[in-house]
Design an enzyme around this catalytic site. Structure first.
Site, PDB file in Angstrom:
ATOM      1  N   SER A  34     -13.415 -19.015  38.649  1.00 56.74           N
ATOM      2  CA  SER A  34     -12.812 -20.153  37.956  1.00 56.74           C
ATOM      3  C   SER A  34     -11.910 -19.665  36.826  1.00 56.74           C
ATOM      4  CB  SER A  34     -13.900 -21.088  37.403  1.00 56.74           C
ATOM      5  OG  SER A  34     -14.726 -20.393  36.508  1.00 56.74           O
ATOM      6  N   PHE A  81     -22.941 -12.709  32.254  1.00 56.86           N
ATOM      7  CA  PHE A  81     -21.734 -13.081  31.501  1.00 56.86           C
ATOM      8  C   PHE A  81     -21.228 -14.469  31.874  1.00 56.86           C
ATOM      9  CE2 PHE A  81     -21.363  -8.402  31.728  1.00 56.86           C
ATOM     10  CZ  PHE A  81     -21.201  -8.102  30.396  1.00 56.86           C
ATOM     11  N   SER A 125     -23.382 -14.542  20.962  1.00 52.93           N
ATOM     12  CA  SER A 125     -22.180 -14.471  20.123  1.00 52.93           C
ATOM     13  C   SER A 125     -22.551 -14.545  18.656  1.00 52.93           C
ATOM     14  CB  SER A 125     -21.280 -15.661  20.486  1.00 52.93           C
ATOM     15  OG  SER A 125     -20.255 -15.800  19.530  1.00 52.93           O
ATOM     16  N   THR A 127     -21.186 -16.278  16.795  1.00 53.41           N
ATOM     17  CA  THR A 127     -20.987 -17.689  16.444  1.00 53.41           C
ATOM     18  C   THR A 127     -22.317 -18.353  16.061  1.00 53.41           C
ATOM     19  OG1 THR A 127     -19.754 -19.663  17.127  1.00 53.41           O
ATOM     20  CG2 THR A 127     -21.152 -18.700  18.777  1.00 53.41           C
ATOM     21  N   TYR A 150     -19.916 -25.234  22.781  1.00 53.98           N
ATOM     22  CA  TYR A 150     -19.920 -23.840  23.239  1.00 53.98           C
ATOM     23  C   TYR A 150     -20.902 -23.016  22.402  1.00 53.98           C
ATOM     24  CZ  TYR A 150     -18.714 -18.943  23.114  1.00 53.98           C
ATOM     25  OH  TYR A 150     -18.814 -17.572  23.096  1.00 53.98           O
ATOM     26  N   LYS A 154     -24.861 -21.030  23.235  1.00 55.64           N
ATOM     27  CA  LYS A 154     -25.336 -19.669  22.940  1.00 55.64           C
ATOM     28  C   LYS A 154     -26.678 -19.737  22.192  1.00 55.64           C
ATOM     29  CE  LYS A 154     -22.032 -17.661  25.053  1.00 55.64           C
ATOM     30  NZ  LYS A 154     -22.313 -17.067  26.372  1.00 55.64           N
ATOM     31  N   PHE A 179     -19.390  -9.661  18.357  1.00 59.03           N
ATOM     32  CA  PHE A 179     -18.395 -10.072  17.375  1.00 59.03           C
ATOM     33  C   PHE A 179     -17.087 -10.286  18.168  1.00 59.03           C
ATOM     34  CE2 PHE A 179     -20.536 -10.482  13.325  1.00 59.03           C
ATOM     35  CZ  PHE A 179     -21.813 -10.226  13.771  1.00 59.03           C
ATOM     36  N   GLY A 298     -12.844 -25.720  11.940  1.00 55.29           N
ATOM     37  CA  GLY A 298     -13.997 -25.028  12.511  1.00 55.29           C
ATOM     38  C   GLY A 298     -14.018 -23.528  12.258  1.00 55.29           C
TER      39      GLY A 298
HETATM   40  C1  UD1 Z   1     -13.498 -17.778  18.479  1.00 54.98           C
HETATM   41  C2  UD1 Z   1     -14.361 -18.988  18.503  1.00 54.98           C
HETATM   42  C3  UD1 Z   1     -15.806 -18.529  18.593  1.00 54.98           C
HETATM   43  C4  UD1 Z   1     -16.007 -17.707  19.835  1.00 54.98           C
HETATM   44  C5  UD1 Z   1     -15.021 -16.564  19.870  1.00 54.98           C
HETATM   45  C6  UD1 Z   1     -15.081 -15.922  21.225  1.00 54.98           C
HETATM   46  C7  UD1 Z   1     -13.172 -20.766  17.320  1.00 54.98           C
HETATM   47  C8  UD1 Z   1     -13.112 -21.577  16.085  1.00 54.98           C
HETATM   48  N1  UD1 Z   1     -14.119 -19.811  17.331  1.00 54.98           N
HETATM   49  O1  UD1 Z   1     -13.874 -16.986  17.346  1.00 54.98           O
HETATM   50  O2  UD1 Z   1     -16.665 -19.636  18.618  1.00 54.98           O
HETATM   51  O3  UD1 Z   1     -17.308 -17.177  19.854  1.00 54.98           O
HETATM   52  O4  UD1 Z   1     -13.704 -17.026  19.668  1.00 54.98           O
HETATM   53  O5  UD1 Z   1     -14.124 -14.935  21.370  1.00 54.98           O
HETATM   54  O6  UD1 Z   1     -12.415 -20.968  18.243  1.00 54.98           O
HETATM   55  N2  UD1 Z   1      -6.101 -16.828  14.558  1.00 54.98           N
HETATM   56  C9  UD1 Z   1      -4.815 -17.121  14.103  1.00 54.98           C
HETATM   57  N3  UD1 Z   1      -3.897 -17.566  15.018  1.00 54.98           N
HETATM   58  C10 UD1 Z   1      -4.185 -17.700  16.350  1.00 54.98           C
HETATM   59  C11 UD1 Z   1      -5.492 -17.383  16.810  1.00 54.98           C
HETATM   60  C12 UD1 Z   1      -6.422 -16.961  15.877  1.00 54.98           C
HETATM   61  O7  UD1 Z   1      -4.521 -17.010  12.927  1.00 54.98           O
HETATM   62  O8  UD1 Z   1      -3.302 -18.112  17.114  1.00 54.98           O
HETATM   63  C13 UD1 Z   1      -7.100 -16.343  13.594  1.00 54.98           C
HETATM   64  C14 UD1 Z   1      -8.301 -17.257  13.454  1.00 54.98           C
HETATM   65  O9  UD1 Z   1      -8.102 -18.199  12.459  1.00 54.98           O
HETATM   66  C15 UD1 Z   1      -9.407 -16.247  13.125  1.00 54.98           C
HETATM   67  C16 UD1 Z   1      -8.977 -14.959  13.820  1.00 54.98           C
HETATM   68  O10 UD1 Z   1      -7.584 -15.120  14.082  1.00 54.98           O
HETATM   69  O11 UD1 Z   1      -9.415 -16.005  11.757  1.00 54.98           O
HETATM   70  C17 UD1 Z   1      -9.698 -14.717  15.116  1.00 54.98           C
HETATM   71  O12 UD1 Z   1      -9.612 -15.885  15.916  1.00 54.98           O
HETATM   72  P1  UD1 Z   1     -10.194 -15.948  17.401  1.00 54.98           P
HETATM   73  O13 UD1 Z   1      -9.684 -14.814  18.192  1.00 54.98           O
HETATM   74  O14 UD1 Z   1      -9.981 -17.324  17.904  1.00 54.98           O
HETATM   75  O15 UD1 Z   1     -11.764 -15.656  17.212  1.00 54.98           O
HETATM   76  P2  UD1 Z   1     -12.849 -16.438  16.324  1.00 54.98           P
HETATM   77  O16 UD1 Z   1     -12.262 -17.547  15.552  1.00 54.98           O
HETATM   78  O17 UD1 Z   1     -13.559 -15.419  15.522  1.00 54.98           O
END
Ligand code: UD1
Length: 338
Positions: A34, A81, A125, A127, A150, A154, A179, A298
């Protein structure tokens, strides 16, 4: 020794299949495709010289899961996974997430509970910690109310496993709290293949750099961190994959202290979004087009792992730096866009 890897065609799953095969395990993959394609098998063969067994199967179909375990009654361990992982989508479609992530977990645990001995590794996670009160985050940090269905799957997944282990001494399980995984295999035969617009930072950066996205939006620069952007613990997917193999071996060799254990899997180092962008610019030699925008709902401010437990008990430690992981992500992006 035969190991089942569910979701074995996915990002972390495929890298783990490679590490398992490198260690001599016989691997059988279940994937419903998927969010992955069978082409990933070619990459696995290119790296390891071995084609894993593969069954295209939807784990929600309980009768098929039962027949699968009957057919492969020599499976000694399972790394699970297969799950849906888009946070935003989970808010829109909670029942889909509970069915996909919880229903299938229950089916697999039911099968494993009938075995004389079984070993089970669960993809959890960081999370589950939400915004932890103290950094780095140890495994003893309290689990906070989930921000999304989601994240809740977990937390609930971990509880289901813990409850089942309490009454099933033959079942040995480890939950790995990841992480932020990133990067690709150094061979660039396998890597991350996000469907649609990437939600995660690193694939968004590399897709912007190859011109697929106009610019990266940095979500907020007014957080209480050194440069105002959020801090995360970015771990090379190969390091993460290796953590699964050592965790599995711990169970197979009956070295576990209890039949349910939890480990953080990170590097122990936090990086801000701007530091990640800087790493990209350094390894690629090109400037990234980005702008600062409002915070994303979030998002937590800071999360990085205390990895003492995994280092000491699993004898595992992440080896790659952020720059090395970024270089592999960048090499992969350039290869797949050729
Ligand atoms: C995200 C999920 C988390 C999940 C994890 C899995 C959210 C809020 N959290 O975590 O629940 O377990 O992915 O991989 O979606 N960022 C930007 N611009 C972007 C994308 C991200 O600035 O276009 C920043 C985010 O604000 C964050 C960091 O990059 O500070 C990492 O973001 P991301 O890769 O989405 O991971 P998480 O937020 O840690």
């Amino acid at each position: 020794m035969k190991i089942l890897v569910t979701g074995g065609l996915g990002f972390i799953g495929s890298h783990t299949v490679v590490e398992l095969q490198n260690e001599g395990f016989e691997v059988v993959i279940i994937d419903d495709c998927s969010n992955a394609t069978e082409k990933v098998l070619d990459g696995i063969v290119a790296i390891t010289g071995k084609l894993p067994l593969f069954e295209k199967l939807d784990l929600k179909e309980r009768d098929k899961v039962e027949s699968f375990f009957k057919k492969h009654d020599d499976i000694e361990g399972v790394i699970h996974f297969a799950a849906s992982k888009a946070v935003g989508e989970s808010v829109e479609k909670p029942l889909l997430y509970y069915e996909n992530n919880i229903g299938t977990l229950v089916y697999i645990l039911k099968e494993l509970s009938q075995k004389a001995k079984s070993s089970f590794i669960f993809s959890s996670s960081c999370t589950v910690y939400g915004q932890a009160d103290q950094m780095p985050i140890t495994e003893d940090a309290p689990v906070k109310v989930a921000e999304s269905p989601y994240g809740n799957t977990k937390q609930i997944g971990e509880e289901i496993i813990a409850d089942t282990c309490k009454v099933t001494p033959s079942l040995n399980a480890i939950a790995l709290r990841y992480f932020n995984p990133m990067g690709a295999h150094p061979s660039v035969e396998i890597g991350e293949l996000p469907v649609g617009v990437p939600q995660n930072l690193v694939p968004f950066i590399t897709q912007t750099a190859v011109g697929m996205r106009k610019e990266l939006s940095v979500f907020g620069d007014d957080y209480p961190t050194e440069d105002g952007t959020c801090v995360r613990d970015y771990i090379h997917v190969v390091d993460l994959a290796k953590a699964h193999v050592v965790a599995l071996k711990r169970l197979l060799d009956s070295k576990n202290d209890s039949n349910y254990e939890v480990f953080n899997v990170g590097t122990g180092t936090g990086s801000t979004v701007l530091q990640v962008i800087n790493s990209f610019e350094k390894v690629s030699g090109q400037k990234l087009n980005y702008k600062i925008v409002a915070r994303r709902a979030g998002d937590i401010t800071t999360a990085y792992a205390d990895t003492t437990k995994a280092n000491a008990i699993l004898g595992w430690k992440a080896q790659s730096t952020l720059d090395q992981a970024m270089e592999s992500a960048w090499n992969w992006e350039q290869k797949i866009r050729k």
